[in-house]
Design a protein around this motif. Structure first.
Motif, mmCIF file in Angstrom:
data_model
loop_
_atom_site.group_PDB
_atom_site.id
_atom_site.type_symbol
_atom_site.label_atom_id
_atom_site.label_comp_id
_atom_site.label_asym_id
_atom_site.label_seq_id
_atom_site.Cartn_x
_atom_site.Cartn_y
_atom_site.Cartn_z
ATOM 1 N N SER A 190 0.813 -1.224 0.000
ATOM 2 C CA SER A 190 0.000 0.000 0.000
ATOM 3 C C SER A 190 0.846 1.274 0.000
ATOM 4 C CB SER A 190 -0.935 0.001 1.217
ATOM 5 O OG SER A 190 -1.717 -1.156 1.254
ATOM 6 N N PHE A 191 1.913 1.313 -0.745
ATOM 7 C CA PHE A 191 2.746 2.521 -0.818
ATOM 8 C C PHE A 191 3.483 2.533 -2.146
ATOM 9 C CE2 PHE A 191 5.377 -0.799 0.940
ATOM 10 C CZ PHE A 191 6.588 -0.648 0.292
ATOM 11 N N VAL A 192 4.063 3.680 -2.452
ATOM 12 C CA VAL A 192 4.863 3.832 -3.666
ATOM 13 C C VAL A 192 6.333 3.806 -3.272
ATOM 14 C CG1 VAL A 192 5.431 5.355 -5.603
ATOM 15 C CG2 VAL A 192 3.061 5.221 -4.758
ATOM 16 N N GLU A 193 7.099 2.977 -3.910
ATOM 17 C CA GLU A 193 8.534 2.872 -3.610
ATOM 18 C C GLU A 193 9.213 4.228 -3.802
ATOM 19 O OE1 GLU A 193 9.909 -0.194 -6.187
ATOM 20 O OE2 GLU A 193 9.448 -1.793 -4.777
ATOM 21 N N VAL A 244 -0.544 1.840 6.739
ATOM 22 C CA VAL A 244 -0.364 0.422 6.390
ATOM 23 C C VAL A 244 0.531 0.311 5.165
ATOM 24 C CG1 VAL A 244 -1.509 -1.701 5.673
ATOM 25 C CG2 VAL A 244 -2.601 -0.212 7.363
ATOM 26 N N LEU A 245 1.598 -0.486 5.299
ATOM 27 C CA LEU A 245 2.535 -0.684 4.195
ATOM 28 C C LEU A 245 2.277 -2.005 3.473
ATOM 29 C CD1 LEU A 245 5.843 0.463 5.971
ATOM 30 C CD2 LEU A 245 4.227 1.839 4.642
ATOM 31 N N PHE A 246 2.109 -3.073 4.234
ATOM 32 C CA PHE A 246 1.874 -4.412 3.663
ATOM 33 C C PHE A 246 0.714 -5.071 4.410
ATOM 34 C CE2 PHE A 246 6.431 -3.651 3.089
ATOM 35 C CZ PHE A 246 6.609 -3.956 1.744
ATOM 36 N N GLU A 247 0.072 -6.002 3.705
ATOM 37 C CA GLU A 247 -0.936 -6.860 4.343
ATOM 38 C C GLU A 247 -0.615 -8.300 4.013
ATOM 39 O OE1 GLU A 247 -5.072 -5.936 3.945
ATOM 40 O OE2 GLU A 247 -4.684 -3.786 3.779
ATOM 41 N N ILE A 248 -0.662 -9.143 5.058
ATOM 42 C CA ILE A 248 -0.480 -10.585 4.897
ATOM 43 C C ILE A 248 -1.863 -11.235 4.974
ATOM 44 C CG2 ILE A 248 0.539 -12.648 5.947
ATOM 45 C CD1 ILE A 248 2.827 -10.906 6.911
ATOM 46 N N GLU A 249 -2.074 -12.312 4.227
ATOM 47 C CA GLU A 249 -3.379 -12.988 4.232
ATOM 48 C C GLU A 249 -3.799 -13.287 5.670
ATOM 49 O OE1 GLU A 249 -3.057 -16.390 1.732
ATOM 50 O OE2 GLU A 249 -3.171 -15.231 -0.137
ATOM 51 N N GLY A 285 -3.205 -8.931 14.178
ATOM 52 C CA GLY A 285 -2.826 -7.534 13.953
ATOM 53 C C GLY A 285 -1.526 -7.410 13.186
ATOM 54 N N TYR A 286 -0.619 -8.370 13.370
ATOM 55 C CA TYR A 286 0.667 -8.327 12.656
ATOM 56 C C TYR A 286 0.522 -8.569 11.167
ATOM 57 C CZ TYR A 286 3.200 -8.355 17.103
ATOM 58 O OH TYR A 286 3.697 -8.027 18.333
ATOM 59 N N THR A 287 -0.650 -9.031 10.735
ATOM 60 C CA THR A 287 -0.847 -9.232 9.302
ATOM 61 C C THR A 287 -0.960 -7.890 8.578
ATOM 62 O OG1 THR A 287 -3.256 -9.396 9.581
ATOM 63 C CG2 THR A 287 -1.978 -11.439 9.662
ATOM 64 N N ARG A 288 -1.200 -6.816 9.333
ATOM 65 C CA ARG A 288 -1.159 -5.461 8.763
ATOM 66 C C ARG A 288 0.128 -4.816 9.273
ATOM 67 N NH1 ARG A 288 -7.006 -5.311 9.493
ATOM 68 N NH2 ARG A 288 -7.987 -5.048 7.445
ATOM 69 N N ILE A 289 1.076 -4.578 8.351
ATOM 70 C CA ILE A 289 2.393 -4.028 8.713
ATOM 71 C C ILE A 289 2.350 -2.527 8.478
ATOM 72 C CG2 ILE A 289 4.866 -4.113 8.242
ATOM 73 C CD1 ILE A 289 4.412 -6.978 7.183
ATOM 74 N N VAL A 310 11.192 -3.820 3.449
ATOM 75 C CA VAL A 310 11.532 -2.514 2.915
ATOM 76 C C VAL A 310 12.255 -1.739 4.008
ATOM 77 C CG1 VAL A 310 9.454 -1.264 3.632
ATOM 78 C CG2 VAL A 310 10.602 -0.615 1.506
ATOM 79 N N THR A 311 13.012 -0.706 3.605
ATOM 80 C CA THR A 311 13.716 0.150 4.570
ATOM 81 C C THR A 311 13.029 1.503 4.632
ATOM 82 O OG1 THR A 311 15.831 -0.941 4.169
ATOM 83 C CG2 THR A 311 15.901 1.241 5.176
ATOM 84 N N LEU A 312 12.781 1.971 5.860
ATOM 85 C CA LEU A 312 12.127 3.252 6.091
ATOM 86 C C LEU A 312 13.133 4.198 6.741
ATOM 87 C CD1 LEU A 312 9.611 5.080 6.260
ATOM 88 C CD2 LEU A 312 9.052 3.953 8.429
ATOM 89 N N VAL A 313 13.319 5.376 6.138
ATOM 90 C CA VAL A 313 14.315 6.349 6.603
ATOM 91 C C VAL A 313 13.608 7.632 7.017
ATOM 92 C CG1 VAL A 313 16.373 7.676 5.998
ATOM 93 C CG2 VAL A 313 16.052 5.386 5.052
ATOM 94 N N ALA A 314 13.858 8.077 8.250
ATOM 95 C CA ALA A 314 13.290 9.347 8.718
ATOM 96 C C ALA A 314 13.908 10.503 7.946
ATOM 97 C CB ALA A 314 13.537 9.512 10.216
#
Length: 399
Positions: free
Chosen positions: A91-94, A103-108, A183-187, A214-218
């Motif tokens: 759910s984001f653009v690289e 929310v960045l990713f969703e797992i089944e 809840g961890y299925t939604r990252i 993915v890497t997230l940088v402040a």
């Protein structure tokens, strides 16, 4: 008796010519002596050489030191999956910016939802058993008080009650764990920042043992780290200067000055033995996102409050084997050598730490015509219409 004149002249006449010749020779001799005396007269001394001077003066100086630094993110987070499952959605653009909680990713979720329902059913069963155990204990307790039931039966009922209570706690923990895994299925993003390239595509099986998704940088604020020589750090500590008395300015790779100022936040407690330096870190705002992680920049540490210091033009500086000096002109217009100690550079000026006093006249142009001990004709630099004193590096001379 007549006298015969030979050769056409008489003896008297020849004597007269001889007297005239001797008199003429004396006159010529006198004239020659006078001309020779005039020729040997000493020539007049040349006038003193003209040099341009300026007076050493006090000026408000803002101390500045420049270093090469590198931009660093305040926080860098590698986003990982905490439960195992198949990626269902991204759910984001690289390379884009995300907000905290997004929310960045969703797992089944299907299998995790089933586990939650199972845990809820087990908890309900455990609570029913607890209700029965509580009722049994209450009933047996009354009978024991009426002396119609043995104490052993009450002990058994109490034990069953305690076991039922413990079983409820276990089932509650199982339900909490199941809900947590669901809840961890939604990252989600733990902070604001920019995300990099995704490691896994939708449909891949991921889990705690997988690489970072993915890497997230402040991005705001950012750190800037730069090495400061040990000798300079020692000098700063000796003078008791505080970091709140300076601010940090950056020059970007394109040569422009960064619009925002930073503050020093951290000085490493250990030095670098390879570079003989200490790492200093500053924090600086980054609202326009011009600064990126690992970017190379020029860092200027600038004192907030200027200091009054003695300065002269760099054009006055000379250098020989004994060190730096200037040629000064005293009250009698004689040239004297003054050894000096210099400080930081301020554009075309240089700070003089010692060796000169306010008002001392130093030569900034015409050094080659000035000899120590000799007289010169000094002219103040500001009196030269249209003349601009030459500035540049320290000159090297031999006395």
């Amino acid at each position: 008796m007549s006298t015969t004149v030979k050769h056409g002249y008489s003896a008297k006449t020849r004597m007269h010519f001889l007297v005239l010749f001797l008199f003429g020779s004396l006159l010529l001799s006198g004239c020659g002596s006078s001309t020779s005396a005039e020729t040997k007269a000493p020539a007049a001394a040349p006038p003193p050489a003209t040099v341009i001077v300026e007076a050493a003066k006090f000026k408000d100086v803002t101390e500045e030191r420049t270093f090469t630094g590198r931009v660093e993110a305040v926080d860098t987070v590698q986003i990982r999956a905490r439960v195992q499952g198949y990626l269902k959605k991204k759910s984001f653009v690289e390379g884009g910016e995300v907000k905290k909680g997004q929310v960045l990713f969703e797992i089944e979720r299907d299998s995790f939802e089933i586990t939650v329902r199972q845990a809820e059913a087990s908890l309900a069963s455990a609570k029913a058993a607890l209700t029965l155990a509580q009722q049994t204990f209450n009933r047996n307790n009354k009978l024991v008080k009426q002396r119609t039931l043995a104490q052993a039966s009450l002990d058994d009922a109490q034990s069953a009650l305690l076991q039922a209570q413990a079983n409820v706690q276990v089932r509650e923990a199982e339900l909490s764990s199941a809900k947590l895994n669901l809840g961890y299925t939604r990252i989600t993003a733990p902070m604001n920042g920019l995300v990099g390239r995704t490691t896994y595509s939708v449909g891949n099986l991921v889990g705690p043992d997988s690489n970072a998704l993915v890497t997230l940088v402040a991005q705001d604020p950012m750190y800037v780290s730069f090495p400061v020589p040990q000798w300079l750090m020692t000098e700063i500590r000796k003078t008791g200067r505080k970091t709140d008395g300076v601010y940090v300015s950056l020059e970007l790779p394109d040569g422009s000055t960064y619009a925002h100022k930073g503050t020093i936040k951290f000085t490493n407690v250990q030095g670098n033995s390879t570079t003989d330096s200490v790492t200093v870190r500053a924090s600086i705002p980054n609202p326009e996102r011009l600064l990126i992680d690992q970017q190379l920049v020029q860092v200027s540490v600038i004192r907030k409050q200027p200091e009054r210091k003695l300065v002269v033009s760099q054009a006055a500086l000379l250098l020989d084997q004994q060190g730096t000096y200037v040629l000064a002109v005293d009250a009698e217009d004689k040239v004297v050598i003054k050894r000096i100690t210099t400080g930081e550079q301020q554009g075309s000026l240089i700070v003089i730490d010692s060796g000169l006093e306010e008002g001392d006249k130093v030569i900034i142009s015409g050094h080659q015509k000035a000899k120590p001990g000799g007289k010169v004709s000094p002219q103040m630099a500001e009196d030269q219409s249209g003349a601009v004193p030459t500035t540049g590096n320290i000159k090297s001379t031999k006395e």
